[in-house]
Design a protein around this motif. Sequence first.
Motif, PDB file in Angstrom:
ATOM      1  N   SER A 301       0.834  -1.207   0.000  1.00  0.00           N
ATOM      2  CA  SER A 301       0.000   0.000   0.000  1.00  0.00           C
ATOM      3  C   SER A 301       0.866   1.254   0.000  1.00  0.00           C
ATOM      4  N   PHE A 302       1.944   1.221   0.759  1.00  0.00           N
ATOM      5  CA  PHE A 302       2.863   2.361   0.785  1.00  0.00           C
ATOM      6  C   PHE A 302       3.476   2.581  -0.593  1.00  0.00           C
ATOM      7  N   TRP A 303       3.908   1.470  -1.226  1.00  0.00           N
ATOM      8  CA  TRP A 303       4.510   1.610  -2.546  1.00  0.00           C
ATOM      9  C   TRP A 303       3.495   2.117  -3.576  1.00  0.00           C
ATOM     10  N   VAL A 304       2.270   1.672  -3.489  1.00  0.00           N
ATOM     11  CA  VAL A 304       1.237   2.151  -4.409  1.00  0.00           C
ATOM     12  C   VAL A 304       1.042   3.653  -4.231  1.00  0.00           C
ATOM     13  N   GLY A 305       1.004   4.108  -2.957  1.00  0.00           N
ATOM     14  CA  GLY A 305       0.850   5.544  -2.706  1.00  0.00           C
ATOM     15  C   GLY A 305       2.013   6.345  -3.225  1.00  0.00           C
ATOM     16  N   GLN A 306       3.215   5.799  -3.102  1.00  0.00           N
ATOM     17  CA  GLN A 306       4.410   6.497  -3.560  1.00  0.00           C
ATOM     18  C   GLN A 306       4.504   6.541  -5.086  1.00  0.00           C
ATOM     19  N   GLY A 318      -0.532   3.232 -22.220  1.00  0.00           N
ATOM     20  CA  GLY A 318      -1.157   2.032 -22.754  1.00  0.00           C
ATOM     21  C   GLY A 318      -1.151   0.804 -21.880  1.00  0.00           C
ATOM     22  N   ALA A 319      -0.590   0.881 -20.659  1.00  0.00           N
ATOM     23  CA  ALA A 319      -0.601  -0.297 -19.787  1.00  0.00           C
ATOM     24  C   ALA A 319      -2.028  -0.632 -19.382  1.00  0.00           C
ATOM     25  N   SER A 320      -2.372  -1.901 -19.469  1.00  0.00           N
ATOM     26  CA  SER A 320      -3.739  -2.308 -19.151  1.00  0.00           C
ATOM     27  C   SER A 320      -3.915  -2.553 -17.656  1.00  0.00           C
ATOM     28  N   TYR A 321      -5.168  -2.673 -17.286  1.00  0.00           N
ATOM     29  CA  TYR A 321      -5.508  -2.998 -15.892  1.00  0.00           C
ATOM     30  C   TYR A 321      -4.808  -4.282 -15.457  1.00  0.00           C
ATOM     31  N   GLY A 322      -4.848  -5.310 -16.309  1.00  0.00           N
ATOM     32  CA  GLY A 322      -4.241  -6.587 -15.966  1.00  0.00           C
ATOM     33  C   GLY A 322      -2.736  -6.504 -15.849  1.00  0.00           C
ATOM     34  N   LEU A 388      -5.023  -4.294  -6.690  1.00  0.00           N
ATOM     35  CA  LEU A 388      -6.258  -3.868  -7.350  1.00  0.00           C
ATOM     36  C   LEU A 388      -6.416  -2.353  -7.303  1.00  0.00           C
ATOM     37  N   ARG A 389      -6.037  -1.742  -6.185  1.00  0.00           N
ATOM     38  CA  ARG A 389      -6.105  -0.275  -6.085  1.00  0.00           C
ATOM     39  C   ARG A 389      -5.110   0.365  -7.049  1.00  0.00           C
ATOM     40  N   ALA A 390      -3.916  -0.261  -7.182  1.00  0.00           N
ATOM     41  CA  ALA A 390      -2.930   0.266  -8.118  1.00  0.00           C
ATOM     42  C   ALA A 390      -3.434   0.174  -9.558  1.00  0.00           C
ATOM     43  N   ALA A 391      -4.063  -0.969  -9.886  1.00  0.00           N
ATOM     44  CA  ALA A 391      -4.564  -1.144 -11.244  1.00  0.00           C
ATOM     45  C   ALA A 391      -5.702  -0.196 -11.558  1.00  0.00           C
ATOM     46  N   SER A 392      -6.351   0.339 -10.527  1.00  0.00           N
ATOM     47  CA  SER A 392      -7.478   1.255 -10.720  1.00  0.00           C
ATOM     48  C   SER A 392      -7.039   2.714 -10.819  1.00  0.00           C
ATOM     49  N   VAL A 393      -5.741   2.987 -10.674  1.00  0.00           N
ATOM     50  CA  VAL A 393      -5.261   4.369 -10.780  1.00  0.00           C
ATOM     51  C   VAL A 393      -5.544   4.884 -12.198  1.00  0.00           C
TER      52      VAL A 393
END
Length: 402
Positions: A301-306, A318-322, A388-393
Amino acid sequence: MEIRPILASLHKHRIPALLIVLEIALACAVLCNAVFMVTQCVIDGRAPNGIDEQGISVIHIGGLDSRLAADSVSRDLAALRAVPEVKAAAAINDVPLGPRARFNGFTNKPNAESQVNSSVYLIGRNAEQALGLRLLQGRYFTAGEYAQGELLPNQHSASHVVLVNQNDARRWWPGQNALGQQIYSDGDAWTVVGVIADVIAQDPGFAGVAGKYSGVFFPQRPSAELNDYIVRSDPADRDRVLQQAMQTLGKLEPGAVLDGKPFTDVRADYFAGSRNLAWMLLLVCVVMLAVTALGIVGLTSFWVGQRRKQIGIRRAVGASYGQILAYFQTENFLLSTAGVLLGLMLAFAINIYLMRHYEVERMPWYYLGGGAAALWLLGQLAVLGPALRAASVPPVEATRTV
């Protein structure tokens, strides 16, 4: 997926990554050994025993005058056999899993040293019926052999005949007939007249793995050494018979201290410590896995926030959700793999230490495999939410400066 960017990112955040690896390693090592020990506790608690555990009760009698013990034991047993629904009653020095264990070392060769703690059972007449022993070879003791049964000054039996467990017969004379063979201890010898189904040791924890089913039975005439009475009945009548037996003995021996319980309670009392240890180890496993999962969630979670802006840029080009999801899953898999490999080595080292100092058995390989699989699965599940939160950015994050 390209691994190089993931490795570069982990190198940049090497201190948090190292902490996660060490946490996973410690969790893997503890989990493997703890689950193995819990399994052993459960197996030990269910260890088979060559007696009628459900039908017998044990009454310990203390405070008898040793000079009158022979007459008291004979009188008490006669009264116990007269109690309704009693199938058999006999006297013994201690029962399997009992609190007054007695051990000695026996060998199949004169002057050899024994490496096994064998339980010593001194049994009175009809003990084979009272205990529900199962004779596999040979015979039980004769009346004349019981009459000769007494203890020598060195605490050995003077009868010179013995019953042995099947486990000992196979250990001492593999592939041979045990009947007529002799066992030795401190210069004394006894001839094997019967082999019985394995009876568990009086104290398996002290006896160790080798002595768990090592036991020898000697005939003993009524004496002060026989201070446990075995009363056998149908399991349905056991509690009522025990109550009547206690009342009978209370009248015959008003000055004696009596303690009676079903043998199932004797087993439960002996393994109470193992059950408590098993529950404690299970709690340790749950706490360790929870802490490990929370550590993975917190770090990811910390890394996703950073890296929200970095993720947004990747989405914008162009990076996809997956692909974003797979990035974090792969990153965690690499950390988990490093932690698991280190943890497996640590788990093996801990098991070796326990084997040398606490007589723990060698841990089978599949516990290591199971622990590794559990940590890999835990890592993937723990990282799923942050991934999943990262993929939703959204790609718009790439245009934000703050």
